[in-house]
Design an enzyme around this catalytic site. Structure first.
Site, mmCIF file in Angstrom:
data_model
loop_
_atom_site.group_PDB
_atom_site.id
_atom_site.type_symbol
_atom_site.label_atom_id
_atom_site.label_comp_id
_atom_site.label_asym_id
_atom_site.label_seq_id
_atom_site.Cartn_x
_atom_site.Cartn_y
_atom_site.Cartn_z
ATOM 1 N N HIS A 22 33.514 -16.183 1.216
ATOM 2 C CA HIS A 22 32.228 -16.534 1.445
ATOM 3 C C HIS A 22 31.825 -17.083 2.711
ATOM 4 C CE1 HIS A 22 30.944 -16.159 -2.702
ATOM 5 N NE2 HIS A 22 32.164 -15.857 -3.056
ATOM 6 N N ASP A 114 24.256 -20.106 0.039
ATOM 7 C CA ASP A 114 25.153 -19.166 -0.914
ATOM 8 C C ASP A 114 24.584 -19.479 -2.132
ATOM 9 O OD1 ASP A 114 27.126 -18.087 -2.693
ATOM 10 O OD2 ASP A 114 28.437 -18.229 -0.963
HETATM 11 C C1 UDX Z 1 36.558 -13.798 -3.126
HETATM 12 C C2 UDX Z 1 36.655 -12.736 -4.398
HETATM 13 O O1 UDX Z 1 38.043 -12.973 -4.822
HETATM 14 C C3 UDX Z 1 36.056 -11.557 -4.326
HETATM 15 O O2 UDX Z 1 36.093 -10.668 -5.386
HETATM 16 C C4 UDX Z 1 34.686 -11.582 -3.802
HETATM 17 O O3 UDX Z 1 34.064 -10.283 -3.683
HETATM 18 C C5 UDX Z 1 34.419 -12.457 -2.554
HETATM 19 O O4 UDX Z 1 35.026 -13.740 -2.765
HETATM 20 P P1 UDX Z 1 38.691 -12.846 -1.390
HETATM 21 O O5 UDX Z 1 39.510 -12.498 -2.774
HETATM 22 O O6 UDX Z 1 39.122 -13.665 -0.491
HETATM 23 O O7 UDX Z 1 37.209 -13.251 -1.775
HETATM 24 O O8 UDX Z 1 38.371 -11.389 -0.920
HETATM 25 P P2 UDX Z 1 37.630 -10.525 0.132
HETATM 26 O O9 UDX Z 1 36.209 -10.872 -0.359
HETATM 27 O O10 UDX Z 1 38.206 -9.461 0.300
HETATM 28 O O11 UDX Z 1 37.843 -11.572 1.342
HETATM 29 C C6 UDX Z 1 38.896 -11.955 2.194
HETATM 30 C C7 UDX Z 1 38.598 -11.950 3.589
HETATM 31 O O12 UDX Z 1 40.018 -12.470 4.058
HETATM 32 C C8 UDX Z 1 38.244 -10.605 4.272
HETATM 33 O O13 UDX Z 1 37.134 -11.030 5.025
HETATM 34 C C9 UDX Z 1 39.401 -10.378 5.104
HETATM 35 O O14 UDX Z 1 39.135 -9.729 6.312
HETATM 36 C C10 UDX Z 1 40.213 -11.580 5.091
HETATM 37 N N1 UDX Z 1 41.446 -11.258 5.383
HETATM 38 C C11 UDX Z 1 42.450 -11.205 4.167
HETATM 39 C C12 UDX Z 1 42.205 -11.490 6.522
HETATM 40 O O15 UDX Z 1 41.801 -11.821 7.681
HETATM 41 N N2 UDX Z 1 43.683 -11.667 6.517
HETATM 42 C C13 UDX Z 1 44.348 -11.368 5.615
HETATM 43 O O16 UDX Z 1 45.585 -11.263 5.451
HETATM 44 C C14 UDX Z 1 43.712 -11.124 4.314
#
Ligand code: UDX
Length: 456
Positions: A22, A114
């Protein structure tokens, strides 16, 4: 970027829900506002503030408290307690912050919050601030929660097919997991439907999506609320390249292993690497992690796999050593640079909304392994609507087996379906760039938002 307070036209507080998925889109949206002369102050919790890497950023930061300054509770069954406490302590500390800022040289006139934290709008309204809800999940997912909130989608689900305006027919398992596994994470469903609890008080409703990607769902809801699409919230340096000085991207809670990843990718042929990541929150079952590990190995592709430190013990014994010729494992990577790298040919993803939009914007085919929350809906759209990936089938225990993982990876990397998916991926990549480029759908919406903000 806007750094001179005297030259700024308006002052927005930006309040993300305090998790990585977020914070990232909110920070990127902030940069687009700053670029247009709006002063931005990011508001985060004391706990997150301690952890995020914020060196070199131009964005001002203030903190509030969620009531857990020493560390968040992580057990899902305490989530309800967490939200209650955040509401109480967050409302009080946001009020204190607004009192402080209202005495400053340039008090805020708007809050971009948010909608996971709808109380922030109520607090801001007491100070006479304008309010914009910024939804950070897909608009399809928001439409679904909206109908639950309105009582128009009844739970428990009884139909085998769910029909909602602006959306394709969905099976129950295509809906967010909290709707078909009721009670799976107490507090979560309440929070997600609660996003709409006071939405009529919001002056704007923004969403991190692309109009052309979710046109029908956006058009339908635009008749009900002042909705504007502003995505993809990806650093300008990767897309339109219009924001000079756009070096810092994200306020990362994790430290990426940048040099090792990029050096390793530079040595691999074009399109030869499978990138694997499950984002910042997902914890796989040990069995599933091991099946995926063997599936990757059996596919014979190169792979770059992000396994957070807390997940590492679930890998098969000696897997890292035994696969070192084919794979690189890191605790966190610079995902945007990885997805933008020409060596990457496929992204095995949990389908978090940021990861989905990022892969789409870089034209990287996806292999969907959704785990919970909105990810099942994103996976449905990736495979069946946008046709830019496959969803790996699961067995009767709900686990992806090694043969299925191997088969799907080969399909995308070498198969006929992979060719079609790559063509579509190229189309979406172009569309994402156009949306934020000058005159594109999101660019125009952000321009209009700023113009209205300045006029108000
Ligand atoms: C959470 C929820 O799990 C997801 O379902 C919802 O849509 C948003 O909030 P998250 O699980 O962290 O998020 O996944 P995601 O939305 O894909 O965000 C991860 C972020 O971390 C992305 O911006 C990605 O670029 C970043 N990231 C991930 C990195 O920079 N490095 C990594 O190694 C892994």
């Amino acid at each position: 970027m806007a750094k001179e307070t005297s030259a700024c036209k308006a002052h927005c507080l930006i309040l993300p829900y305090p998790t990585q998925g977020h914070i990232n889109p909110m920070v990127e949206f902030s940069k687009r506002l700053e670029h247009r002369g709006v002063k931005v102050t990011l508001v985060t919790t004391n706990f997150v503030y301690k952890d995020i890497q914020k060196e070199g950023s131009s964005i001002a930061i203030e903190t509030i408290s969620d009531g857990y300054d020493q560390g968040r509770i992580s057990r899902a069954d305490n989530f309800h307690v967490y939200l209650e406490r955040f509401l109480q302590v967050g409302s009080r500390t946001l009020t204190e912050l607004l009192e402080k800022l209202s005495r400053s040289d340039f008090p805020p006139n708007c809050i971009v919050y948010d909608p996971f934290l709808p109380w922030a709008l109520d607090v801001a309204k007491k100070f006479g601030l304008l309010g914009a809800a910024l939804f950070t999940q897909s608009w399809a997912v928001d439409v679904i929660y909206y109908h639950v909130h309105k009582g128009e989608l009844k739970l428990p689900l009884t139909e085998s097919e769910v029909l909602l305006p602006g959306l394709p027919p969905l099976e129950p398992q295509d809906l967010p997991s909290f709707l078909y596994i009721l009670g799976s994470y107490p507090g979560s469903l309440e929070m997600l439907t609660g996003q709409f609890s006071n939405i009529e008080k919001a002056d704007w409703v923004l969403c991190n999506t692309i109009y052309e990607l979710e046109q029908e769902a956006v058009d339908w809801m635009s008749k009900i609320m002042p909705l504007r699409t502003v995505g993809p919230t990806i650093p300008s340096m990767f897309l339109d390249k219009r924001l000079e000085d756009d070096k810092d991207y994200g306020f990362s809670v994790f430290k990426p292993n940048t040099d090792a990843c990029l050096k390793w990718l530079n040595d691999r042929p074009k399109g030869s690497v499978v990138y694997v990541s499950f984002g910042s929150l997902v914890a796989l079952e040990a069995e599933e992690m091991q099946e995926l590990a063997w599936g990757l190995r059996m596919s014979n592709s190169y792979f770059l796999w992000v396994v957070r430190a807390t997940e590492e013990a679930k890998l098969p014994k000696n897997f890292v050593e035994e696969t070192s010729e084919k794979g690189l494992m890191v605790h966190w990577c610079p995902q945007l640079e990885v997805l933008a790298h020409e060596a990457v040919g496929c992204f095995v993803t949990h389908c978090g909304w940021n990861s989905t939009l990022e892969a789409l914007s870089f034209g990287v085919p996806m292999l969907a392994m959704p785990q919970w929350t909105d990810q099942s809906t994103n996976a449905k759209f990736i495979m069946d609507i946008w046709k830019m990936g496959l969803k790996v089938p699961v067995d009767e225990k709900g686990i992806v087996r090694r043969e299925a993982a191997e088969h799907c990876i080969r399909e995308i990397m070498e198969g006929e379906r992979g060719k079609e998916i790559k063509k579509n991926a190229f189309k979406w990549k172009k569309l994402a760039k156009e949306a934020v480029d000058k005159g594109g759908s999101s660019d125009k919406n952000i321009e209009e938002f700023v113009a209205e903000l300045v006029r108000s």
